[in-house]
Design a protein around this motif. Sequence first.
Motif, PDB file in Angstrom:
ATOM      1  N   UNK A 234     -38.697 -16.165  78.356  1.00 58.31           N
ATOM      2  CA  UNK A 234     -37.448 -16.451  79.066  1.00 58.31           C
ATOM      3  C   UNK A 234     -37.182 -17.950  79.209  1.00 58.31           C
ATOM      4  N   UNK A 235     -38.157 -18.777  78.852  1.00 60.16           N
ATOM      5  CA  UNK A 235     -38.013 -20.222  79.000  1.00 60.16           C
ATOM      6  C   UNK A 235     -37.917 -20.877  77.629  1.00 60.16           C
ATOM      7  N   UNK A 236     -36.824 -21.599  77.383  1.00 61.03           N
ATOM      8  CA  UNK A 236     -36.625 -22.286  76.117  1.00 61.03           C
ATOM      9  C   UNK A 236     -37.498 -23.539  76.047  1.00 61.03           C
ATOM     10  N   UNK A 237     -37.639 -24.053  74.819  1.00 56.30           N
ATOM     11  CA  UNK A 237     -38.521 -25.188  74.594  1.00 56.30           C
ATOM     12  C   UNK A 237     -38.189 -26.397  75.444  1.00 56.30           C
ATOM     13  N   UNK A 238     -36.907 -26.742  75.530  1.00 51.90           N
ATOM     14  CA  UNK A 238     -36.540 -27.926  76.313  1.00 51.90           C
ATOM     15  C   UNK A 238     -36.787 -27.715  77.804  1.00 51.90           C
ATOM     16  N   UNK A 239     -36.691 -26.468  78.264  1.00 53.61           N
ATOM     17  CA  UNK A 239     -36.986 -26.180  79.662  1.00 53.61           C
ATOM     18  C   UNK A 239     -38.492 -26.269  79.934  1.00 53.61           C
ATOM     19  N   UNK A 240     -39.302 -25.916  78.943  1.00 53.58           N
ATOM     20  CA  UNK A 240     -40.751 -26.049  79.100  1.00 53.58           C
ATOM     21  C   UNK A 240     -41.141 -27.518  79.245  1.00 53.58           C
ATOM     22  N   UNK A 241     -40.449 -28.381  78.509  1.00 46.63           N
ATOM     23  CA  UNK A 241     -40.690 -29.816  78.634  1.00 46.63           C
ATOM     24  C   UNK A 241     -40.406 -30.263  80.068  1.00 46.63           C
ATOM     25  N   UNK A 242     -39.320 -29.769  80.645  1.00 38.60           N
ATOM     26  CA  UNK A 242     -38.977 -30.148  82.018  1.00 38.60           C
ATOM     27  C   UNK A 242     -40.000 -29.605  83.007  1.00 38.60           C
ATOM     28  N   UNK A 243     -40.505 -28.393  82.754  1.00 41.38           N
ATOM     29  CA  UNK A 243     -41.544 -27.828  83.624  1.00 41.38           C
ATOM     30  C   UNK A 243     -42.784 -28.721  83.595  1.00 41.38           C
ATOM     31  N   UNK A 244     -43.190 -29.141  82.407  1.00 39.14           N
ATOM     32  CA  UNK A 244     -44.337 -30.050  82.261  1.00 39.14           C
ATOM     33  C   UNK A 244     -44.111 -31.314  83.086  1.00 39.14           C
ATOM     34  N   UNK A 245     -42.931 -31.898  82.976  1.00 33.70           N
ATOM     35  CA  UNK A 245     -42.633 -33.149  83.678  1.00 33.70           C
ATOM     36  C   UNK A 245     -42.565 -32.946  85.188  1.00 33.70           C
ATOM     37  N   UNK A 246     -42.020 -31.806  85.612  1.00 32.60           N
ATOM     38  CA  UNK A 246     -41.982 -31.508  87.044  1.00 32.60           C
ATOM     39  C   UNK A 246     -43.392 -31.363  87.608  1.00 32.60           C
ATOM     40  N   UNK A 247     -44.252 -30.654  86.862  1.00 37.41           N
ATOM     41  CA  UNK A 247     -45.640 -30.497  87.301  1.00 37.41           C
ATOM     42  C   UNK A 247     -46.333 -31.857  87.364  1.00 37.41           C
ATOM     43  N   UNK A 248     -46.105 -32.675  86.336  1.00 37.14           N
ATOM     44  CA  UNK A 248     -46.718 -34.008  86.301  1.00 37.14           C
ATOM     45  C   UNK A 248     -46.250 -34.859  87.484  1.00 37.14           C
ATOM     46  N   UNK A 249     -44.969 -34.805  87.786  1.00 39.67           N
ATOM     47  CA  UNK A 249     -44.419 -35.580  88.909  1.00 39.67           C
ATOM     48  C   UNK A 249     -45.012 -35.119  90.227  1.00 39.67           C
ATOM     49  N   UNK A 250     -45.093 -33.802  90.415  1.00 40.94           N
ATOM     50  CA  UNK A 250     -45.640 -33.272  91.660  1.00 40.94           C
ATOM     51  C   UNK A 250     -47.112 -33.622  91.802  1.00 40.94           C
ATOM     52  N   UNK A 251     -47.856 -33.556  90.710  1.00 40.73           N
ATOM     53  CA  UNK A 251     -49.274 -33.920  90.753  1.00 40.73           C
ATOM     54  C   UNK A 251     -49.435 -35.389  91.134  1.00 40.73           C
ATOM     55  N   UNK A 252     -48.568 -36.240  90.613  1.00 39.31           N
ATOM     56  CA  UNK A 252     -48.621 -37.666  90.940  1.00 39.31           C
ATOM     57  C   UNK A 252     -48.314 -37.893  92.424  1.00 39.31           C
ATOM     58  N   UNK A 253     -47.383 -37.115  92.963  1.00 37.91           N
ATOM     59  CA  UNK A 253     -47.023 -37.246  94.374  1.00 37.91           C
ATOM     60  C   UNK A 253     -48.168 -36.793  95.280  1.00 37.91           C
ATOM     61  N   UNK A 254     -48.838 -35.710  94.883  1.00 35.52           N
ATOM     62  CA  UNK A 254     -49.933 -35.176  95.708  1.00 35.52           C
ATOM     63  C   UNK A 254     -51.149 -36.089  95.622  1.00 35.52           C
ATOM     64  N   UNK A 255     -51.498 -36.495  94.378  1.00 40.46           N
ATOM     65  CA  UNK A 255     -52.605 -37.430  94.144  1.00 40.46           C
ATOM     66  C   UNK A 255     -53.898 -36.969  94.826  1.00 40.46           C
ATOM     67  N   UNK A 256     -54.250 -35.704  94.617  1.00 40.38           N
ATOM     68  CA  UNK A 256     -55.413 -35.161  95.317  1.00 40.38           C
ATOM     69  C   UNK A 256     -56.137 -34.109  94.484  1.00 40.38           C
ATOM     70  N   UNK A 257     -56.301 -34.366  93.208  1.00 38.18           N
ATOM     71  CA  UNK A 257     -57.114 -33.507  92.350  1.00 38.18           C
ATOM     72  C   UNK A 257     -56.618 -32.063  92.295  1.00 38.18           C
ATOM     73  N   UNK A 258     -55.291 -31.877  92.336  1.00 33.14           N
ATOM     74  CA  UNK A 258     -54.698 -30.550  92.167  1.00 33.14           C
ATOM     75  C   UNK A 258     -54.575 -30.219  90.675  1.00 33.14           C
ATOM     76  N   UNK A 259     -54.356 -28.942  90.373  1.00 34.36           N
ATOM     77  CA  UNK A 259     -54.049 -28.495  89.017  1.00 34.36           C
ATOM     78  C   UNK A 259     -52.669 -27.839  89.030  1.00 34.36           C
ATOM     79  N   UNK A 260     -51.839 -28.185  88.043  1.00 33.67           N
ATOM     80  CA  UNK A 260     -50.511 -27.608  87.934  1.00 33.67           C
ATOM     81  C   UNK A 260     -50.465 -26.532  86.873  1.00 33.67           C
ATOM     82  N   UNK A 261     -49.872 -25.393  87.206  1.00 32.61           N
ATOM     83  CA  UNK A 261     -49.817 -24.261  86.277  1.00 32.61           C
ATOM     84  C   UNK A 261     -48.369 -23.879  85.976  1.00 32.61           C
ATOM     85  N   UNK A 262     -48.130 -23.610  84.699  1.00 36.30           N
ATOM     86  CA  UNK A 262     -46.909 -22.927  84.270  1.00 36.30           C
ATOM     87  C   UNK A 262     -47.314 -21.473  84.074  1.00 36.30           C
ATOM     88  N   UNK A 263     -46.826 -20.599  84.949  1.00 38.60           N
ATOM     89  CA  UNK A 263     -47.263 -19.204  84.967  1.00 38.60           C
ATOM     90  C   UNK A 263     -46.275 -18.323  84.218  1.00 38.60           C
TER      91      UNK A 263
END
Length: 250
Positions: free
Chosen positions: A126-155
């Motif tokens: 249900x997720x197109x390629x360009x949307x997957x890129x945005x999911x990756x970037x959103x996860x990366x941004x959130x991980x940077x904000x948390x900065x506490x050894x979290x793991x981000x998952x695309x489920x």
Amino acid sequence: MINNNFFYSHGVKVDFFNRENLKKAIENSVIKMYEAQVVGFDLYRNTLDCFSASIDALLQGISMDDWLKQEKERQIQKTKQNAIGSLHENIMGSIDGVTSLPVGNLVDIVCEDKKIIAEVKNKHNTTKGNHKVQIYRDLAQKLAEINDDFTGYYVEVLPKGAKSYDNAFTPSDNQTNKKLPKREDIRVIDGKSFYAKLTGNDGALNELYESLPSIVAEIIKEQYNVNLDADSIVRENMFSENFVKAYGEK
């Protein structure tokens, strides 16, 4: 955190979910689906495409009246699917220690205890390629904000090929034609494996699937005083077969 209490509904035991929290989590979606079925759908509300209607009826060799009935059923099913779109985020949010975030946040799920954030999609395709890129970037941004050894998952709740996976998530950027950098803290995972991570038990998704019919029947009984036979659905061979087709052998 695993809820160690035992809950029962119509003979169905719920070990790894708080049953009342689970019921509240799905109630709104269930009501919307039921009302779409009972109330029906006005095909002319959003302007019927009269051109495609006449062509499609002709190609199928059916009358316009039959086509309208067919289209109405299709639209009702579409409405039901939209109503159930956030079902799994809500269910995950009912698990102790897990929070389901409102629409508009970078991610859908946060679990502080297990240091997990996640973006949840119902189906792998249900997720197109360009949307997957945005999911990756959103996860990366959130991980940077948390900065506490979290793991981000695309489920991907319903996985590709009925397989289990938990791999580094490296979607291709259609602007550069290159995969995004591999990071062990940004991953793609199937729904069964992710539910196991959240609850600490490999059988959590199996249990959820088997318990939902009875909980849905209870919601409808309480809201509309309508009796639904959940046991008859669970007893059907296709009930178990559909789960196996989606996730492989239990």
